[in-house]
Design an enzyme around this catalytic site. Structure first.
Site, short mmCIF file in Angstrom:
data_model
loop_
_atom_site.label_atom_id
_atom_site.label_comp_id
_atom_site.label_asym_id
_atom_site.label_seq_id
_atom_site.Cartn_x
_atom_site.Cartn_y
_atom_site.Cartn_z
CG ASP A 147 -0.37 -0.11 2.46
OD1 ASP A 147 1.04 -0.44 2.57
OD2 ASP A 147 -1.09 0.11 3.47
CG ASP A 206 6.42 5.67 6.26
OD1 ASP A 206 6.70 6.95 5.92
OD2 ASP A 206 6.39 5.64 7.56
P1 5GP Z 1 7.64 1.26 6.20
O1 5GP Z 1 8.42 -0.17 6.69
O2 5GP Z 1 7.96 1.56 4.89
O3 5GP Z 1 8.16 2.27 7.27
O4 5GP Z 1 6.19 1.14 6.54
C1 5GP Z 1 5.22 0.77 5.81
C2 5GP Z 1 3.81 0.45 6.44
O5 5GP Z 1 3.62 1.65 7.34
C3 5GP Z 1 2.67 0.35 5.44
O6 5GP Z 1 2.75 -0.76 4.76
C4 5GP Z 1 1.71 0.83 6.33
O7 5GP Z 1 1.18 -0.33 6.66
C5 5GP Z 1 2.05 1.75 7.16
N1 5GP Z 1 2.36 3.35 6.82
C6 5GP Z 1 3.26 4.17 6.69
N2 5GP Z 1 2.81 5.23 6.23
C7 5GP Z 1 1.32 5.27 6.55
C8 5GP Z 1 0.50 6.21 6.43
O8 5GP Z 1 0.65 7.34 5.99
N3 5GP Z 1 -0.83 5.88 6.53
C9 5GP Z 1 -1.13 4.54 6.81
N4 5GP Z 1 -2.48 4.32 7.15
N5 5GP Z 1 -0.14 3.69 7.19
C10 5GP Z 1 1.19 3.76 6.92
#
Ligand code: 5GP
Length: 178
Positions: free
Chosen positions: A103, A106
């Site tokens: 989705d 981040d």
């Molecule tokens: P990463 O490992 O890249 O930091 O995080 C990825 C996960 O963090 C995504 O799959 C999602 O579940 C969550 N996430 C990161 N940013 C957002 C955001 O703006 N909104 C939501 N709802 N989830 C996020």
């Protein structure tokens, strides 16, 4: 301006469903071209991918398969920085063209760990398709080959993405109100 309240926070509509549909179609068209004659395995990362991967797959005209994995690394609107694999992969991906469908990327930690794990099974190719990418937040190098939207460092909900369990059902995407 359309605003909603989820738990303790207010959110403002930022991306209408029609725009999401158009961008998802564009991503699918690129995949149709890039994987012509192949049979990629879409690997959806639960829970957030479910709407994106469904709409993406409906727009794919090539032969393709789907499976799901689940990671958990997020609590509320702040990342914990730790990534745990919760549910694994049941089929072999050796020699397969794998497209990981996420989705939102981040910090990139989830995708980094995921690619590291999947690469051990020697797939023919590995690519990431993410609906959203927050380039300013990346903490590790991750190549997101297909991203529908690059967005600023703001917390979003809707179209599969939640805030503490709620908001996944919204057809549009909303930004948290500062
Ligand atoms: P990463 O490992 O890249 O930091 O995080 C990825 C996960 O963090 C995504 O799959 C999602 O579940 C969550 N996430 C990161 N940013 C957002 C955001 O703006 N909104 C939501 N709802 N989830 C996020």
């Amino acid at each position: 301006m359309s605003t909603i309240k989820i738990h303790d926070k207010e959110f403002v509509k930022s991306i209408p469903s029609e725009e999401i549909a158009a961008r998802v179609k564009e991503v699918a068209e690129r995949i149709n071209r890039d994987y012509a004659g192949k049979r990629p395995l879409l690997l959806g990362v639960l829970n957030g991918c479910f709407m994106f991967v469904s709409d993406l797959m409906k727009n794919l005209e090539i032969e393709c398969e789907i499976s799901f994995v689940k990671f958990s690394s997020y609590q509320g609107s702040e990342t914990t920085g730790t990534v745990n694999q919760v549910m694994g992969l049941n089929e072999s991906i050796t020699g397969r063209d794998v497209i990981v469908v996420e989705d939102i990327v981040d910090t990139g930690l989830t995708m980094h760990k995921m690619l590291e794990t999947l690469a051990q099974s020697n797939p023919a190719s590995l690519a990431i398709a993410s609906l959203f990418l927050k380039p300013a937040r990346l903490r590790v190098p991750v190549e997101v080959k297909y991203s529908a939207f690059e967005i600023p460092d703001r917390f979003i909900v809707g179209y599969g993405l939640d805030y503490d369990g709620l908001g996944r059902n919204l057809p549009d995407v909303y930004d948290v109100k500062e």
